[in-house]
Every structure is written in structure tokens, then in C-alpha cells.
Design a protein around this motif. Structure first.
Motif, short mmCIF file in Angstrom:
data_model
loop_
_atom_site.label_atom_id
_atom_site.label_comp_id
_atom_site.label_asym_id
_atom_site.label_seq_id
_atom_site.Cartn_x
_atom_site.Cartn_y
_atom_site.Cartn_z
N UNK A 64 -8.08 5.00 -44.11
CA UNK A 64 -9.36 5.10 -43.33
C UNK A 64 -9.21 6.04 -42.87
N UNK A 65 -9.06 7.72 -43.40
CA UNK A 65 -9.27 8.83 -43.39
C UNK A 65 -10.60 8.92 -44.39
N UNK A 66 -10.81 8.32 -45.95
CA UNK A 66 -11.66 7.92 -46.80
C UNK A 66 -13.00 7.36 -45.81
N UNK A 67 -12.86 6.55 -45.07
CA UNK A 67 -13.87 5.90 -45.12
C UNK A 67 -15.03 6.38 -44.06
N UNK A 68 -13.58 7.30 -43.16
CA UNK A 68 -14.42 7.84 -41.70
C UNK A 68 -15.30 9.45 -42.89
N UNK A 77 -19.25 16.62 -37.31
CA UNK A 77 -17.72 17.08 -36.85
C UNK A 77 -16.86 15.74 -36.82
N UNK A 78 -17.16 14.73 -35.75
CA UNK A 78 -16.16 14.13 -34.88
C UNK A 78 -15.56 13.10 -36.13
N UNK A 79 -16.30 12.34 -36.90
CA UNK A 79 -16.02 11.61 -38.15
C UNK A 79 -15.14 12.57 -39.22
N UNK A 80 -15.37 13.97 -39.13
CA UNK A 80 -14.46 14.77 -40.21
C UNK A 80 -12.83 15.25 -39.34
N UNK A 81 -13.44 15.29 -37.89
CA UNK A 81 -12.09 15.96 -37.36
C UNK A 81 -11.35 14.03 -37.17
N UNK A 82 -11.85 13.14 -36.52
CA UNK A 82 -10.39 11.57 -36.69
C UNK A 82 -10.69 11.89 -37.89
N UNK A 129 -5.84 11.75 -38.72
CA UNK A 129 -5.70 9.62 -39.42
C UNK A 129 -4.78 10.75 -40.31
N UNK A 130 -5.24 11.09 -41.06
CA UNK A 130 -3.73 11.66 -42.52
C UNK A 130 -3.31 12.32 -42.07
#
Length: 446
Positions: free
Chosen positions: A177-181, A10-15, A19-20
Motif C-alpha cells: 500500500x505504501x508503494x501504491x501511495x 504530502x498527504x499521500x507520502x505521509x499516508x 502504513x509502512x
């Protein structure tokens, strides 16, 4: 609420979402400057057309994309949409014709129409606990509100050092950055459907489930109410503050910030409120608050303009009502579908809710331009009241957890009937009810 960040997925998806969103906010500012660069005083027409194209892409593309998304790996699909959006953002600085703006906006928003419902449908699988999911919905609402406040300030700061064309580079970086997360997150796979379906059936399945479910028909009516109030704020704040009150650009930003602050206040309060009140009650309260605010500004505008402080208070109230109506919608979608059908249902909500905006955006703009502003606010208050009244009728007040119903057309040995009681008119039983292959219509009383 912030304990959710202990969950790494969840932390990665929310980030990725935050950012997006910031990247999208930079693109919004830059697009306005591109439109002015190409069209001068007619930039408003260009932006209005681009906004209509955005809504058309959202309404038309989301169901089509959902028909194919469940055949693809979820993480790869989300990453691909981010990469496409990054490349389109990098292309925008090079446009020199208005039609090129329209084409790239359609492509960009089509990718967003594919990405957003698939992303939203992932979160209930990451957070299966309803209390945690409710907090995630509030955090998502906060992310949208913070973006509306931070992106313009960030863009203003960057424009003191760089040309507006470079803002699109910031947008591309945000999507990258969204894609990388998303790549770094352990994204749950799409649950495959039990039955093979054709492309057309997959396209319309989400809309069919949506319109066959009473609470979701009520949600659609409430979406119309929210769009009526929100479109007046988005379309007419600049006109009302600058032409009506004779105030400057900073005050336009302050009025929009008041609306955003109201939305954030509601998002923070909702998780606790929803522990003791039903979604229907809370969302109706929000809609009634928006109606009251629209009527208040209409009445205050009849005999001159209201005080600046009164305007800010009304915009704050509109923001609260807007967030209270929209934030719980994910809970209703989750409750109204099997896991395999969630992507299609979230896509249906995305398309149908934006169809409401496709109605209210031009209506708010036309009324604001052709009628006294008091009449415009009163008319949009009436639209919100129609939506709220329709929701009261369409969404039953008392929804039992288990609905009794009868199956007439399932074979005797069907696994779904193992706890059903045979009767002269079919097999009787009760359970948590959603529209699916065994339940094609909602049971009626008696």
C-alpha cells in the motif's frame, strides 16, 4: 499542523509512511515470536543479534544507497524499495533456521536504509516553507510514536484470530500500500548535481558535508545523548518493570506507552516552541531533560525501587526529552545543504545517528545485566551528559544567517564571485553558508 493534508503530495507520502510503519510494527512482534519458535529460551540472543544486524545495515548501507539513488528516478526508487521489503516480509514465515532470520533481516533493513533517507529528503522539496516543514517533522515524529502504541495492540488483536506467521502478510500489505501511495503522489524529481562525481565521492559526500558543518557535529553529539536515554528505555524497561518492580506484561506496555506519550506531547508542542526559540536552545533543553530523568531514576533506584507512578513520570519525561532532541534534526539538515546534496546528507544523518545506537544498545544491555540498575542508569546518564557537553562546544551559540568568508582558489570570472570584493588575500563576501563545491570548509572567526 493538520492543514498540511491539503497538499495532496504530502498527504499521500505521509499516508505511505504511516502504513509502512504499521506493517513494520507487525513484523517486529512476529519476529519475536519466530525467534522464540526457533530458539526457545535463547530467543533474546537471536533478537539481540537481529537488532545489531539492523544497526549495521543502517550504518553501512545508507551512504552506499545514496550514492546510486541520485542517479535514479526518485519515485521509482522509493517504490522499488517498498516492493523489495514486501517480498522479504512474505519470505519470513517460511524460515526454519536462525541464520535465515539473520539474512532476511539484513536484506529487509538494507532496503529500509535505502528507502528512509530518500523519503526524508523528499519532504523538504514537497514543503519548501520552513514553518510547514517543521509541522511535517512533528507529524512524522507522531507517526513513529503512534506506531509504537498501535502496532502491538493491533498484533494482539490479530493473534486472537490468526497464527503469528500471518502477521508478516500484514507487513507485506503495508509495504504494498505504501508503494501504491508513492506511485499516486507527484514526487519532485532529484535535483541533479552540477558536477559529475564518482561512486566513492558520492558515497562519502554526505558524511563529509555533515562532519564539516559545526551545527551538524553538534547534532551528532545530541544524537548520542538521545540514544543513551532511548536505549535504556528500549532495552531495560522489561527487566526493570518485571524483575525490579515485580509487575506484569501489561505494566511493561504501560511504561513504554508513557515514553511514547511523552514523545507525542513534545511533537505537538514543538512547532510553536520553535517559532520563538532557536533549534540549539530547544534541543539542548531536551537533552538536559533526559539527563535529569536518567539521574532521577538512578538515585531513586539506589535504596529500593521507586514508586510505580514515579517510574511512569520519569519515562514520560524521557519521552519528552527524546522527541525534543530528535524532531528538529530535519530542519538542521535542510538548512545545512543545497537541494542537490540533501539525499546524501539525510543518508549521512541516518547512518551516523544509528552508529550512536550501535554503541548505546549493547552498552545499555551489558550494564543492565552486569551492574545494579541504578549504576546502569547513572552510567547512561553520564554518556548523555558527555554528548550534551560536546554539542555545546561543537555547535556555536550564535550563528549569523550570513557568514563572511574569503575565496582564495576560485578563478576571477567564477559566477560565485560576482558580488565579492577583491582583496590582497582573495575575494571577500558574505552569504548563507553551506558546505559545497565552492565552500569546502567552514570559515573560522576572523
Amino acid at each position: 499542523m493538520f492543514t498540511l493534508f491539503a497538499n495532496p503530495t504530502y498527504r499521500h507520502l505521509f499516508s505511505a509512511q504511516v502504513i509502512a510503519l504499521l506493517g513494520t510494527g507487525l513484523a517486529t512482534v512476529a519476529l519475536g515470536l519466530v525467534a522464540y519458535d526457533l530458539a526457545g529460551e535463547r530467543a533474546g540472543i537471536v533478537l539481540g543479534t537481529a537488532l545489531a544486524i539492523k544497526m549495521i545495515a543502517y550504518v553501512g548501507i545508507a551512504p552506499i544507497a545514496s550514492a546510486f539513488a541520485d542517479r535514479l528516478p526518485r519515485r521509482a526508487f522509493l517504490v522499488a524499495m517498498d516492493v523489495i521489503r514486501a517480498f522479504i516480509a512474505l519470505s519470513l514465515p517460511f524460515v526454519d533456521q536462525i541464520w535465515q532470520v539473520y539474512l532476511l533481516i539484513f536484506l529487509l533493513q538494507s532496503a529500509s536504509a535505502a528507502f528512509t533517507p530518500a523519503f526524508q529528503a523528499t519532504i523538504p522539496d514537497v514543503l519548501p516553507d520552513e514553518a510547514e516543514y517543521t509541522k511535517a517533522l512533528s507529524l512524522s515524529r507522531l507517526a513513529y510514536d503512534l506506531e509504537s502504541l498501535i502496532s502491538p495492540m493491533l498484533a494482539a488483536a490479530l493473534l486472537t484470530m490468526i497464527s503469528f506467521h500471518w502477521l508478516f502478510a500484514g507487513t507485506a500489505i503495508g509495504f504494498s500500500l505504501s508503494a501504491l501511495l508513492v506511485v499516486s503522489a507527484t514526487v519532485p524529481p532529484v535535483v541533479p548535481a552540477e558536477h559529475k562525481r564518482g561512486i566513492y565521492e558520492r558515497m562519502v559526500r554526505g558524511v563529509r558535508i555533515y562532519l564539516a558543518t559545526p551545527r551538524l557535529r553538534g547534532l551528532l553529539a545530541l544524537n548520542l545523548a538521545a540514544a543513551a536515554g532511548g536505549s535504556m528505555v528500549i532495552v531495560n524497561t522489561v527487566v526493570y518493570v518485571k524483575s525490579g518492580l515485580g509487575r506484569g506484561d501489561t505494566d511493561v506496555a504501560l511504561a513504554l506507552a508513557a515514553f511514547g506519550c511523552g514523545s507525542m506531547i513534545a511533537a505537538l508542542a514543538l512547532p510553536r516552541l520553535l517559532e520563538t526559540r532557536s533549534d540549539r536552545t530547544v534541543m539542548q533543553m531536551g537533552a538536559l531533560g533526559m539527563i535529569a530523568a536518567l539521574i532521577a531514576i538512578a538515585v531513586a533506584s539506589r535504596n529500593g525501587q521507586p514508586a510505580w507512578s514515579a517510574l511512569l513520570a520519569i519515562w514520560l519525561m524521557l519521552g519528552v526529552g527524546y522527541s525534543v532532541v530528535l524532531t528538529p534534526s530535519g530542519r538542521l539538515l535542510r538548512r545545512s545543504s543545497r537541494q542537490a546534496d540533501r539525499p546524501a546528507l539525510f543518508a549521512a544523518q541516518f547512518a551516523l545517528s544509528h552508529a550512536c545506537w550501535l554503541i548505546t544498545y549493547p552498552l545499555a544491555g551489558w550494564l543492565g545485566a552486569e551492574a545494579p540498575m541504578a549504576w546502569a542508569f547513572g552510567a547512561m546518564g553520564a554518556v548523555a551528559a558527555i554528548g550534551t557537553a560536546a554539542a555545546l562546544i561543537l555547535w556555536p551559540a550564535n550563528e549569523p544567517e550570513a557568514l563572511p568568508h574569503v575565496h582564495h582558489d576560485l578563478p576571477d570570472d567564477h559566477p560565485h564571485l560576482r558580488d565579492a570584493v577583491p582583496g590582497p588575500d582573495g575575494y571577500h563576501h558574505a552569504h548563507t553558508f553551506v558546505i559545497d563545491d565552492e565552500h569546502l570548509s567552514w570559515p573560522t572567526a576572523g
